[in-house]
Scaffold this motif. Sequence first.
Motif, short mmCIF file in Angstrom:
data_model
loop_
_atom_site.label_atom_id
_atom_site.label_comp_id
_atom_site.label_asym_id
_atom_site.label_seq_id
_atom_site.Cartn_x
_atom_site.Cartn_y
_atom_site.Cartn_z
N LEU B 10 -8.36 117.84 7.99
CA LEU B 10 -9.24 117.37 6.91
C LEU B 10 -8.89 115.94 6.49
N TRP B 11 -7.59 115.63 6.56
CA TRP B 11 -7.13 114.34 6.02
C TRP B 11 -6.94 113.28 7.09
N ARG B 12 -7.47 113.51 8.28
CA ARG B 12 -7.40 112.50 9.34
C ARG B 12 -8.14 111.25 8.92
N ASN B 13 -9.37 111.49 8.44
CA ASN B 13 -10.15 110.36 7.93
C ASN B 13 -10.26 110.56 6.42
N ARG B 14 -9.23 110.10 5.76
CA ARG B 14 -9.06 110.37 4.33
C ARG B 14 -10.28 109.92 3.51
N ARG B 15 -10.77 108.71 3.83
CA ARG B 15 -11.87 108.15 3.04
C ARG B 15 -13.12 109.01 3.18
N ARG B 16 -13.41 109.39 4.42
CA ARG B 16 -14.62 110.19 4.66
C ARG B 16 -14.51 111.55 3.97
N THR B 17 -13.34 112.16 4.08
CA THR B 17 -13.15 113.47 3.44
C THR B 17 -13.26 113.35 1.92
N LEU B 18 -12.67 112.29 1.37
CA LEU B 18 -12.71 112.13 -0.09
C LEU B 18 -14.14 111.90 -0.58
N LEU B 19 -14.90 111.13 0.21
CA LEU B 19 -16.30 110.89 -0.17
C LEU B 19 -17.09 112.19 -0.17
N THR B 20 -16.91 112.97 0.89
CA THR B 20 -17.63 114.25 0.97
C THR B 20 -17.17 115.18 -0.14
N LEU B 21 -15.87 115.20 -0.37
CA LEU B 21 -15.32 116.04 -1.43
C LEU B 21 -15.90 115.63 -2.79
N SER B 22 -15.97 114.31 -3.02
CA SER B 22 -16.51 113.82 -4.30
C SER B 22 -17.94 114.29 -4.48
N VAL B 289 -16.00 116.55 14.62
CA VAL B 289 -15.96 117.30 15.89
C VAL B 289 -16.18 116.36 17.07
N MET B 290 -17.13 115.42 16.92
CA MET B 290 -17.41 114.47 18.00
C MET B 290 -16.16 113.64 18.32
N GLU B 291 -15.48 113.22 17.24
CA GLU B 291 -14.29 112.40 17.43
C GLU B 291 -13.15 113.17 18.12
N ARG B 292 -13.18 114.47 17.98
CA ARG B 292 -12.07 115.28 18.49
C ARG B 292 -12.42 116.07 19.75
N THR B 293 -13.50 115.65 20.43
CA THR B 293 -13.95 116.39 21.62
C THR B 293 -12.81 116.60 22.61
N ARG B 294 -12.10 115.52 22.90
CA ARG B 294 -11.01 115.59 23.87
C ARG B 294 -9.93 116.57 23.41
N GLU B 295 -9.65 116.51 22.10
CA GLU B 295 -8.62 117.38 21.55
C GLU B 295 -9.00 118.86 21.69
N PHE B 296 -10.29 119.14 21.47
CA PHE B 296 -10.74 120.52 21.64
C PHE B 296 -10.58 120.95 23.10
N GLY B 297 -10.84 120.01 24.01
CA GLY B 297 -10.64 120.29 25.44
C GLY B 297 -9.19 120.66 25.72
N ILE B 298 -8.28 119.92 25.10
CA ILE B 298 -6.84 120.18 25.30
C ILE B 298 -6.48 121.56 24.75
N ALA B 403 -14.67 118.06 28.19
CA ALA B 403 -14.04 117.67 26.92
C ALA B 403 -12.72 116.94 27.15
N VAL B 404 -11.94 117.41 28.10
CA VAL B 404 -10.64 116.79 28.37
C VAL B 404 -10.81 115.35 28.83
N ARG B 405 -11.94 115.07 29.50
CA ARG B 405 -12.16 113.72 30.04
C ARG B 405 -12.80 112.78 29.01
N ASP B 406 -13.20 113.36 27.87
CA ASP B 406 -13.90 112.55 26.87
C ASP B 406 -12.99 111.46 26.31
N ILE B 407 -13.52 110.25 26.23
CA ILE B 407 -12.72 109.14 25.68
C ILE B 407 -13.40 108.65 24.41
#
Lengths: 229, 407
Positions: B10-22, B289-298, B403-407
């Motif tokens: 949740l806190w990877r992109n702190r600003r985005r999470t805080l904005l959504t939370l607000s 989720v889009m940003e973490r595609t590769r991670e989900f592949g892993i 997913a693993v190949r996603d950059i």
Amino acid sequence: MSLIKLKNVSKIYRLGSQKIPALTDLSLVFDVGEFVVLAGPSGSGKTTALNLIGCLDRPTAGQVIIGDLDLQSASSRQLADFRLQHIGFIFQSYNLIPVLTAAENAEFTLMLQKVPKQIRRQRVSKLFAELGIDGLEGRRPADLSGGQQQRVAIARAMAAEPHVILADEPTANLDSHTAEELLELMRRLNREKGTTFIFSSHDDRVISQARRVIRLEDGHLAADITITA
Amino acid sequence: MLLTLAFRNLWRNRRRTLLTLSAMVVSAALLILALGVFSGMFKDMLASATEQYYGHLVIARPEYHLRRDLFAHLPADIADQLPLENEAEITGKSPRLRSFGLLSRPETSQPVELLGIIPRMEQQVTSLQHQLTAGHYPTEEEHNGALIGQGLARKMKVKPGDEMVFVTQAADGSIGNDLLIVSGIFATGDSRHDNNLVLAPLPWLQQVLVLPGRIHEVAMVVADPMTAAQIADRLTAALPENIEVLDWGDLLPEMREVIAAYDVSRMIVVTILYLATGLGILNTFFMSVMERTREFGILMAQGMRPWTIRGLVLLETLLLGGLALVIGLLCGAILTLYMQQIGIDLSGYITSVTYAGGTILPRLHAVFEAGNFLVPAGMLLLVSLFAGFLPANRAARLDPVVAVRDI
């Protein structure tokens, strides 16, 4: 004793209406405890073969049998469970989870296997000591060097004590010294624990360490050489 | 570890999470405040209708509330014959006799509704004693003391101590009339009562109407007006057929409709507001989720099942929703408390408005109602879950090879 069998395996990828053959009629057998390199230029089918052996993909034709599991007839869930229990992966870009610490990354597979926390900690501590990264357990991947990250990735792959470790270009992002060190480390783990290592690489340093080199060209088997000491 | 992973993600992109939370916190807090103010307004309206005149429950002859038939009377001790002691919710009861007639002074006359009451008991049901502008509430010692509305007093040009004559038809066919002395004047803000209503002692009116020992109704109040209908049903079952118990919803059907419409409109407002909030959450988690595609592949390569991947993303949305819920409820409670204790006085800008049988007062104040917290809270979690489901599904359906190949 054979662990992995590829029988007349073909893999064709589709790009729109275009069919791109990645592997053609490939037959291979891997035994327990082997240290093998799949060598060949880019596009030769090394990674496709690793994906098939790693149960990440299914062949278009032919059979891939790993232990008792036939990939063609296995469900996605069975494949996931099989990977969890029997296969470890090491990637070129380490691919550690950035929000987890080094120890947590290494423990992750054990956590998925529902291994109790205390046993997880013990096993990971031992592995970190063996890999020379003890003391780095609490660090996040961003705070580790490339070599340290790859050692953590090896610890992650080894933690669950899988039968096979698949390594896709594991030294590509490392300097020569670190690459040699890690290769030696993997050789040692192979010798001491009997874990099967299958690499894909076109790095001569990796190839020179292998006891068997399988050379692929355009998806075909070009050579399968066993090196005797 | 899955919970730890979800929380840290949740806190990877702190600003985005805080904005959504607000956005989630603000929407929840403002919604709770708005619902509290609406509830306050409706509570005022209901109170104005029931505490100034009707009460929450009325025992009378069938259809008396429609026809106001002089002859549809009951024994004055009817309330004592009922098993009211079993109804702990009933906090007050007042026997009443009602008459319509003419109030006269030498220079003017006005048609009025006159309620014969026992002052001590009527004060348990209505709150006119708190709305006096002159004089005092009639006492039981005053044989013919009357409380009249301010508008009526103005038209009759009377003040406390002045005399008036009430003329009406008595039950024996004669013309009943007698002298009343103004004890006090009340002002409710509701013109129907202020211009028309007179309260006088019950024995006095029984004598004028020649209905000794008789009343037309017993008005009652209960601790929670929303339970009045159930109490009415219970009492009706215990009464003879020629007596009925009506709740305020029967007496003021338009008020009941307004409150029912409010419940529906509350859900509509909540839905619209949370639809917008849900889109914000959806956007945040799709990006994540889009940003973490590769991670989900892993994770998949490591053997994580698609359902666990789906669960991980849903856990992240639920964590964010839960966090927003706690902060939102807290902020909402503080705002509601402020509006309950202090409120905003609008009497400088608007006057009281009579609507659906009640009076909308020129003030904004809020009340605490469980529903005003539970509905936004439940909806927030539901919206979080729904908004998280699409990205979670996308993550779970990724092809690990791609997913693993996603950059």
